[in-house]
Design a protein around this motif. Structure first.
Motif: not given
Lengths: 118, 117
Positions: A37, A44-45, A95, A97-98, A103-106, B33, B35, B45, B48, B55-56, B59, B91, B98-99, B106, B108
């Motif tokens: 990124y 902005q990312m 990230r 890919n389960l 959660s699919y957090q970055l 999300y 952040y 994060l 979410q 979902v999460d 943190q 952010l 999601t998956g 994503a 931003f």
């Protein structure tokens, strides 16, 4: 837990030259995504490029390409023909890919500040 | 296509005050999300959402931070009371899914820079 390490806090490159930004990561998963990124002063990312771990071919987007070494857990970004507009913070991100709920957090590295010298 | 909208862009408050941030994701994006990006670090994060469900939030400092996403669209993030270490850029991002392998990128917003004095 996954970790992402960017060992170069700052880099500089001459306009029109090529620069490579480094990134290493740690994971026990076999299926995941890696991203680069760009974050300009506007905050902005912006997604530059992505790589899917199951693909052996390195991703390319115009002047941006990656060198993905899965066994070494290395993911570097090469910027060719650098332009003044490339100056920004660059973040490497992971990230998983389960499948299924979760959660699919970055997970981001600390970033590399790239300066482009005219 | 409109991007992720966030407001305000900047906020300065005194410690122990409360503050709220607003996010409007891209239309149709199910996942949202929040952040936190402290100066000199990458984003981390906080929470979410998938539609209007969490979902999460592992943190998220739940003693002072709260977030909601009513009706599965807009979201607000609140800090009460704020501490000096909460100074950061907040952010918001959204993704269509999601998956899986498709439509998970994503996007931003421009973030809110919070300064606690």
């Amino acid at each position: 837990a996954q970790t992402v390490t960017q060992s170069q806090p700052e880099m500089s490159v001459q306009e029109a030259e090529t620069v490579t930004l480094s990134c290493t990561y740690d994971t026990s998963e076999s299926d995941y995504y890696l991203f680069w990124y760009k974050q300009p002063p506007s905050r902005q990312m912006i997604l530059v490029i992505r790589q899917e771990a199951y693909k052996q071919q390195n991703a390319t987007e115009n002047r941006f390409s990656v060198n993905f070494q899965k066994a070494a857990k290395s993911f570097s970004l090469k910027i060719s023909d650098s332009q003044l507009g490339d100056a920004a913070m660059y973040f490497c991100a992971y990230r998983n890919n389960l499948s299924g709920a979760g959660s699919y957090q970055l997970t981001f590295g600390k970033g590399t500040k790239l300066s482009v010298i005219p | 296509e409109a991007g992720v909208a966030q407001s305000p862009r900047y906020k300065i408050i005194e410690k122990r005050q409360s503050v709220a941030f607003w996010c409007n994701p891209i239309s149709g994006h199910a996942t949202l999300y929040w952040y936190q990006q402290i100066l000199g670090q990458g984003p981390k994060l906080l929470i979410q959402f998938q539609n209007n469900g969490v979902v999460d939030d592992s943190q998220l400092p739940k003693d002072r931070f709260s977030a909601e996403r009513l009706k599965g669209v807009d979201s607000t993030l609140k800090i009460q009371p704020a501490k000096l270490e909460d100074s950061a850029v907040y952010l918001c991002a959204s993704s269509l899914r999601t998956g899986g392998r498709l439509n998970t990128e994503a996007f931003f917003g421009q973030g809110t820079r919070l300064t606690v004095v």
